[in-house]
Scaffold this active site. Sequence first.
Site, short mmCIF file in Angstrom:
data_model
loop_
_atom_site.label_atom_id
_atom_site.label_comp_id
_atom_site.label_asym_id
_atom_site.label_seq_id
_atom_site.Cartn_x
_atom_site.Cartn_y
_atom_site.Cartn_z
N ASP A 42 50.62 174.58 58.00
CA ASP A 42 51.77 175.10 58.52
C ASP A 42 52.73 175.33 57.66
O ASP A 42 53.93 174.74 57.74
CB ASP A 42 52.39 174.10 59.73
CG ASP A 42 51.29 173.65 60.73
OD1 ASP A 42 50.38 174.70 60.77
OD2 ASP A 42 51.16 172.48 61.11
N GLU A 254 50.66 180.88 69.08
CA GLU A 254 51.44 179.66 68.47
C GLU A 254 51.87 180.11 67.18
O GLU A 254 51.64 181.12 66.60
CB GLU A 254 50.89 178.43 68.44
CG GLU A 254 49.33 178.24 67.39
CD GLU A 254 48.77 177.15 67.28
OE1 GLU A 254 49.09 176.08 67.95
OE2 GLU A 254 48.09 177.05 66.25
#
Length: 371
Positions: A42, A254
Amino acid sequence: MIRIKQLVLLLLVALTISSCVNKAQKEDILVYSNPLPVQFGDPYVLLASDGLYYMYGTGGGAVDGFCVYSSPDMVNWKAEGQVFRGNVPGSWGVANFWAPEVYERNGKFYMLYSADWKENPTNELENFRIGVAVADKPTGPFKELSDKPLFDPGYPVIDGNLVDDGNGRTYMYFSRCCYKHPVESEIAEQARKEGKFNEIEESWIYGIEVKPDLTDVIGEPVLILRPPVKLDDTQSEWESRSVTTGEVNRRWTEGPYTLKKGDTYYMMYSANYFGGKNYAVGYATSKNPLGSFTKSSDNPVLQKNVEQGGIVTGTGHNSVTWSKDGKQMYCVYHGRTQETGDERVVFIDKMGIDDNGRLYVEGPTTTPQKK
């Protein structure tokens, strides 16, 4: 004779200048290769007002928090150590610190992050919420703004991302977790018929307005994106691969990252199992920050390349940053290679939005790239 000497001298001077220019040009050309030597999931890159790039991410050796790397050029990265630690007295978050994003606002640096909330009376296995921490410098130390999450929608949420509308209003996008969120669809029905899974849980992206000082939300969450419901939806094949291959009984939407160009909002998002080979990135557009958003027919714009002879899989949860002159966009994301195995590592590839409004990513690459 004097004239010949003058010509020779002029020629030597010209050769010297040419050599210096060529040397300078070579020194200005920076080359890098993916993946970078950074073991983040991420990844998020901030170009700060001090002229340096700062990369934050999940993992990377941090204990109950986050580390950061700095770089003057996005090629040479320096580890700056851990900049935030949760799970200390007064913290709301106690475990699973994920997906930090850092924003420079009014001389301060604000970190959005996900973590397990200590308030868990029903002992939920996934109890994630989103919180905010603040620091005077991009290298921290970041301190929590509050002893509780930014908000509590009543279900686990992760992957907070902010966008300003240019008129003084700020919006946050986040992902509702798949946990205890079974959804009926033609994809779920097909999975049952094929004996793969009895039910399919889904992750959806929502948006909500937040106060400019990031201390609270305004209004209620609005559904922005979800996986396709019908098999003949043009997005269904690529967003359902984790289910149709029998990998896991979940479909994800997401890792939102939203930017505004002109009057259009571009939301990049990730689909499929974040721990698997099918993780990939698409995007959707809207004229309004809370939608409605329309998914692009070009999706996915970033995905594995092993079928084309490459070595990269699991590309996803991206952020976007820019060159210092603002002319070149870069997609920052994590992925896996045959050499790195299950370890998530960072990739940076050029991207852009063309004159027709089409967003594209020039990756994944593993060959030398000119910055």
